[in-house]
Design an enzyme around this catalytic site. Structure first.
Site, PDB file in Angstrom:
ATOM      1  N   CYS A 189     138.165   0.529  10.715  1.00  0.00           N
ATOM      2  CA  CYS A 189     137.662   1.498  11.686  1.00  0.00           C
ATOM      3  C   CYS A 189     136.205   1.136  11.957  1.00  0.00           C
ATOM      4  O   CYS A 189     135.390   1.112  11.022  1.00  0.00           O
ATOM      5  CB  CYS A 189     137.765   2.911  11.110  1.00  0.00           C
ATOM      6  SG  CYS A 189     136.946   4.199  12.073  1.00  0.00           S
TER       7      CYS A 189
ATOM      8  N   CYS B 111     137.190  -0.726  18.997  1.00  0.00           N
ATOM      9  CA  CYS B 111     137.798   0.338  18.184  1.00  0.00           C
ATOM     10  C   CYS B 111     139.186  -0.167  17.817  1.00  0.00           C
ATOM     11  O   CYS B 111     139.882  -0.745  18.661  1.00  0.00           O
ATOM     12  CB  CYS B 111     137.877   1.636  18.972  1.00  0.00           C
ATOM     13  SG  CYS B 111     138.906   2.927  18.192  1.00  0.00           S
TER      14      CYS B 111
END
Length: 262
Positions: free
Chosen positions: A70, A180
């Site tokens: 992440c 992302c």
């Protein structure tokens, strides 16, 4: 012992899928902090607390490395995690450096898709400042994409992406960076919306190479694993675990189609 992949939701599955291709003799844990997804719109202190709580949970298992799959969590928490835990903690960063290098000679620009929180962190701005000496990097916060992805509404995000890209003259760009881990779910959608000359990259390959180096360095590479995945989540409910498994299957097909198209 397993390699753990952690994300707020299903996005880190894109990184784990790359690991399963490069390291097929390993076994894995995938942990989603589904109670608190998305991270990209929350405060820094909230994210730090959520990540620490989740990693503490993961460490109850037998793990030999943890990948913070992440970008937002990496930018906010990875330094603290490395100070606290003995196992290798592998972070993620947007693939800005390779994108700039790819476009250095062409005169084309680079467009980075990321969450608002990732783009606001000094880790990201320092990265761009360090590698973007020609000032060719533009950043686009895509607040809603994580939500579409968590609902597995991949095609449904098409109009949203069209609207976000409408203000850009894409003829000026050579590379889009997916900053992302949720965003590679949209690789094939994005390819339909942008000119053919634009390359779409993310940080998964570099992250997995770093993971492999760390395991080799410590003599921890496995030769007996079968790519078995144990799914975990912060809510500990069976419906979420089933969703994570389904998302892994969906992304494997997206990745297969993308590879065939390339």
């Amino acid at each position: 012992m397993r390699i753990a992949f952690f994300d707020s939701g299903i996005g880190g599955i894109t990184v784990m899928t790359e690991a399963m291709k490069q390291l097929p003799r390993e076994d894995y844990i995938y942990y989603a902090d589904n109670l608190h997804v998305p991270y990209g719109t929350k405060s820094k202190d909230e994210v730090k607390f959520y990540v620490k709580t989740a990693i503490d949970d993961i460490m109850q298992e037998e793990v030999k490395a943890v990948v913070i799959a992440c970008n937002t969590a990496t930018s906010i928490a990875v330094a603290d995690l490395r100070n606290e835990y003995q196992v290798p903690i592998i972070g993620l960063e947007p693939a800005v450096k390779p994108a700039v290098e790819m476009n250095r000679a062409s005169g084309k620009r680079v467009l980075v898709f990321a969450t608002p929180l990732t783009l606001s962190q000094s880790k990201y701005t320092d990265l761009v400042t360090r590698v973007d000496d020609q000032h060719i990097v533009d950043s686009l916060p895509l607040t809603d994409l994580v939500g579409y992805c968590e609902r597995l509404e991949i095609e449904e995000a098409t109009q949203y992406l069209q609207e976000q890209l409408a203000i850009y003259d894409l003829a000026n760009y050579g590379t889009i960076v997916l900053g992302c881990t949720h965003y590679p779910f949209y690789k094939n959608v994005i390819k339909q919306l942008v000119p053919d000359h634009i390359q779409i990259i993310d940080g998964s390959n570099g992250t997995v190479k770093k993971l492999k180096q760390e395991l080799e360095k410590s003599g921890m590479l496995s030769v007996h694993g079968t790519c078995d995945v144990k799914y975990m989540c912060s809510s500990h409910d069976s419906a979420t675990l089933a969703k994570l498994e389904k998302a892994t299957q969906i992304y494997a097909e997206i990745d297969r189609v993308n590879l065939e198209d390339n």
